[in-house]
Design a protein around this motif. Sequence first.
Motif, PDB file in Angstrom:
ATOM      1  N   LYS A 302       5.842  -1.085  -0.292  1.00  0.00           N
ATOM      2  CA  LYS A 302       5.635  -1.799   0.969  1.00  0.00           C
ATOM      3  C   LYS A 302       4.833  -2.956   0.848  1.00  0.00           C
ATOM      4  O   LYS A 302       5.370  -3.949   1.426  1.00  0.00           O
ATOM      5  CB  LYS A 302       4.621  -0.699   1.682  1.00  0.00           C
ATOM      6  CG  LYS A 302       4.381  -0.969   3.249  1.00  0.00           C
ATOM      7  CD  LYS A 302       3.761   0.063   3.695  1.00  0.00           C
ATOM      8  CE  LYS A 302       3.491  -0.165   5.176  1.00  0.00           C
ATOM      9  NZ  LYS A 302       2.587   0.790   5.880  1.00  0.00           N
ATOM     10  N   GLU A 304       4.992  -5.090  -1.568  1.00  0.00           N
ATOM     11  CA  GLU A 304       5.926  -6.008  -2.234  1.00  0.00           C
ATOM     12  C   GLU A 304       6.925  -6.686  -1.348  1.00  0.00           C
ATOM     13  O   GLU A 304       7.029  -7.833  -1.419  1.00  0.00           O
ATOM     14  CB  GLU A 304       6.516  -5.621  -3.537  1.00  0.00           C
ATOM     15  CG  GLU A 304       5.700  -5.426  -4.643  1.00  0.00           C
ATOM     16  CD  GLU A 304       6.379  -4.808  -5.934  1.00  0.00           C
ATOM     17  OE1 GLU A 304       5.637  -4.965  -6.993  1.00  0.00           O
ATOM     18  OE2 GLU A 304       7.350  -4.270  -5.414  1.00  0.00           O
ATOM     19  N   ARG A 305       7.279  -5.869  -0.342  1.00  0.00           N
ATOM     20  CA  ARG A 305       8.722  -6.197   0.353  1.00  0.00           C
ATOM     21  C   ARG A 305       8.112  -6.604   1.663  1.00  0.00           C
ATOM     22  O   ARG A 305       9.127  -6.844   2.563  1.00  0.00           O
ATOM     23  CB  ARG A 305       9.486  -5.116   0.404  1.00  0.00           C
ATOM     24  CG  ARG A 305       9.978  -4.733  -0.885  1.00  0.00           C
ATOM     25  CD  ARG A 305      11.149  -3.501  -0.911  1.00  0.00           C
ATOM     26  NE  ARG A 305      11.694  -3.010  -2.242  1.00  0.00           N
ATOM     27  CZ  ARG A 305      12.431  -1.892  -2.520  1.00  0.00           C
ATOM     28  NH1 ARG A 305      12.807  -1.211  -1.301  1.00  0.00           N
ATOM     29  NH2 ARG A 305      12.490  -1.876  -3.655  1.00  0.00           N
ATOM     30  N   ARG A 306       7.013  -6.666   1.871  1.00  0.00           N
ATOM     31  CA  ARG A 306       6.376  -6.820   3.492  1.00  0.00           C
ATOM     32  C   ARG A 306       6.819  -8.308   3.864  1.00  0.00           C
ATOM     33  O   ARG A 306       6.608  -9.223   3.325  1.00  0.00           O
ATOM     34  CB  ARG A 306       5.040  -6.881   3.651  1.00  0.00           C
ATOM     35  CG  ARG A 306       4.427  -6.806   4.871  1.00  0.00           C
ATOM     36  CD  ARG A 306       2.851  -7.099   5.299  1.00  0.00           C
ATOM     37  NE  ARG A 306       2.513  -8.300   4.959  1.00  0.00           N
ATOM     38  CZ  ARG A 306       2.461  -9.429   5.649  1.00  0.00           C
ATOM     39  NH1 ARG A 306       2.826  -9.068   6.890  1.00  0.00           N
ATOM     40  NH2 ARG A 306       2.014 -10.369   5.474  1.00  0.00           N
ATOM     41  N   PRO A 307       7.847  -8.501   4.814  1.00  0.00           N
ATOM     42  CA  PRO A 307       8.321 -10.037   5.473  1.00  0.00           C
ATOM     43  C   PRO A 307       7.134 -10.651   5.894  1.00  0.00           C
ATOM     44  O   PRO A 307       6.140 -10.220   6.427  1.00  0.00           O
ATOM     45  CB  PRO A 307       9.524  -9.531   6.174  1.00  0.00           C
ATOM     46  CG  PRO A 307       9.025  -8.094   6.908  1.00  0.00           C
ATOM     47  CD  PRO A 307       8.278  -7.399   5.658  1.00  0.00           C
ATOM     48  N   THR A 308       7.305 -12.098   5.702  1.00  0.00           N
ATOM     49  CA  THR A 308       6.554 -13.061   6.209  1.00  0.00           C
ATOM     50  C   THR A 308       6.706 -12.711   8.000  1.00  0.00           C
ATOM     51  O   THR A 308       7.958 -12.779   8.437  1.00  0.00           O
ATOM     52  CB  THR A 308       6.617 -14.224   5.921  1.00  0.00           C
ATOM     53  OG1 THR A 308       6.511 -14.302   4.380  1.00  0.00           O
ATOM     54  CG2 THR A 308       5.706 -15.190   6.533  1.00  0.00           C
ATOM     55  N   ALA A 309       5.599 -12.840   8.644  1.00  0.00           N
ATOM     56  CA  ALA A 309       5.807 -12.843  10.205  1.00  0.00           C
ATOM     57  C   ALA A 309       5.146 -14.059  10.661  1.00  0.00           C
ATOM     58  O   ALA A 309       4.112 -14.810  10.104  1.00  0.00           O
ATOM     59  CB  ALA A 309       5.023 -11.586  10.755  1.00  0.00           C
ATOM     60  N   ASP A 312       1.143 -14.306  10.566  1.00  0.00           N
ATOM     61  CA  ASP A 312       0.404 -14.284   9.361  1.00  0.00           C
ATOM     62  C   ASP A 312      -0.655 -15.055   9.419  1.00  0.00           C
ATOM     63  O   ASP A 312      -0.482 -16.178   9.610  1.00  0.00           O
ATOM     64  CB  ASP A 312       1.313 -14.182   8.267  1.00  0.00           C
ATOM     65  CG  ASP A 312       2.270 -12.834   8.152  1.00  0.00           C
ATOM     66  OD1 ASP A 312       1.780 -11.928   8.564  1.00  0.00           O
ATOM     67  OD2 ASP A 312       3.124 -12.841   7.236  1.00  0.00           O
ATOM     68  N   SER A 316       3.410 -17.865   3.018  1.00  0.00           N
ATOM     69  CA  SER A 316       4.008 -17.060   2.029  1.00  0.00           C
ATOM     70  C   SER A 316       3.584 -18.135   0.715  1.00  0.00           C
ATOM     71  O   SER A 316       3.350 -19.074   0.576  1.00  0.00           O
ATOM     72  CB  SER A 316       5.530 -16.782   2.136  1.00  0.00           C
ATOM     73  OG  SER A 316       5.889 -18.221   2.014  1.00  0.00           O
TER      74      SER A 316
END
Length: 495
Positions: A302, A304-309, A312, A316
Motif C-alpha cells: 500500500k 509503495e503503490r500509493r499514487p501521487t495526488a 499531496d 513525487s
Amino acid sequence: MSAPSVRQHRPARRTQHTRRDLARRAVLMLALWLGFWLLALGLVIGLFWIPFAQSHYRDSLELSGILAGFAGLTLAYALRPRGWFSREKKELPTWLDRTQAQPLYALVERIGAKAGFKAHVDIHLIGAASAYISAQRNWYGGLKSLRVGLGLPLFAWLSEEELSTVIAHEFGHFAGGDLSLGPWVYRTRASIGAAIADLDESMFFLDALFRLYGHWFLKLSSSVSRAQEFSADAQAARYFGVDATRSALEKVHLIDPAWSAYLDYELGPAIMRGARVPIFEGFRRFCLPGAKRLLVQTAIEKAERRPTAIYDTHPSLEERVAALKPGAKPVYPPPKQCMHLLGGEQPTENAWYINYNPEELRAVAWDEYGTDILKPRMLQRFTDSWMDPAKLPLTELITLAEDPDSLWEKLRPEGVSFLSPAGKRKHVLDILEDWITVSLFHRGFVPVIHPGRELELRRESVSAVPADLLHLAREGKLRSSMLAKFEPDSTVQPA
C-alpha cells in the motif's frame, strides 16, 4: 570517517523569482483562507436571518424558516474550531547525551551555522525514516534553541554525507520560514477538510459550494508545500552536492515502506510486550527473501503503490530527482551507514531505547523473544477464561471459526466499542488465532520468530502456523483428523 565538508554549489532552482512566487502564493492562500471563513460566516448569518425575519415581521415561523435555521445549525457545527486554541502540554522527548553523541551534535551545529543559525541544539531519535527541526523562541521572538528529530533508520541506510543532506534540507525549511507557515497551513487544511467532511451528503446540499472552495484551497496549499520541498532540496544540494542529496532521497523513499511495517508490526509490538530486542538485526531479518504475513505485505504494498495526488504536500520522488538533475530518474543506490556518529550499532540502539523505562524492558534476542516474552504473556491472557486451552479442546476451532460474528459479545473489549462489522470480525479472528497459538503451547509446541513472517510453532519434527490453521477453518477445510497430529501422547503442560 571524517565529517563531510560543507561545499558551495550553484543553486538549482532557488532564485529570487522563486522566492517571490512562493511568497505571492502564500499571501493568496491567506486571502483564500479568510474568504472561506467569511463566506461561511455570511451564509450562517443569512440562514439564521430567515427564521428571525419570518417570526419578527410575519409573526409566524414557516417551514422554510425552520429548514433554514436547521441548515444554519448544521453549517455552524461543521465549521466549529477544532484544536486551534488547544494548549495541551506535550511531554518532551529524551534528548541524546551530548557527550555520547558529540560527533552528531557537531555535525548538526555545523550545518546550522552554515545556514545562518547558531543556537543551542537538542537531538532525539524518532521512529520514522524522516527528520524535523523545530524552534524554541524567547518572549520577543528571538531564536532560543533548536530541537532536532532524526529517524533511527537513517543511520543504518545513509552515509554521513547523505544524512547531512537530510539535515540541510530541514534547515532549508527553517531558513525559508516554512516552519512558521507549516503548522498554520496544516491546521487550516485539517479544519477546512473536516468542515467539508461534516457537510458531506447533508440534506441541505451545503457541501457543494464549500467542497469547491475547499478543494481550491487544498490544491493551492499543496502547491506551496511542494515548492517548499523543492527549495529545501536545492539548499541541501548546494551544501553537499546533487549526488548525495539525490541518493538520500532515493534511499529514504526505498526504505520507508518496509521500515514502517517493521516498526508497526514487529519492533513496536515487541517493545509494548516488554522486550528489548536487537533493532537492526531484526530489520535485516525482516528484509530477507521470503513470504511476509498478509498484514505486513499489505502495508508495504500500500505504501509503495500509493499514487501521487494533486493534494499531496510533497512532490513525487521522480519529480524531486528530476528537479535536482534534469532528466535523471531514481536508481536506488545500495545502503551505507553512519552509526559511527552515535558510537556504532549497539550505542545507536541504546540511544533509541532511552525513550523507554529500562525497568520495563527485558533484553532478549529475537530467537528468545517468542519463548521468553511472547509465550508467557499469551498463556496468561487465556488462563481461567472460557477459552482456557486446558478446558477448550483444539477441535472446537472448527465450530468457532464457522461464525466468528456470533462470538463478538463473548470477546468484545471492555467499554463502548465503535468498531465496524468488519472491525468486530477482525477482533474476533485475532483472538481466535491467539487461542490456537496458546492451545499449541499446551501441547508442547514452542514459538519460532521470523520478523515479518507468520508465527510458526514447532515440536520436534512437527510444525504449525496458527494463521494457516485459522484460514483452513474459515474455509471449512479443517478436519479433526488434521488436528490429531498436534496432540501429544500425553498432555504436555506448559512451563
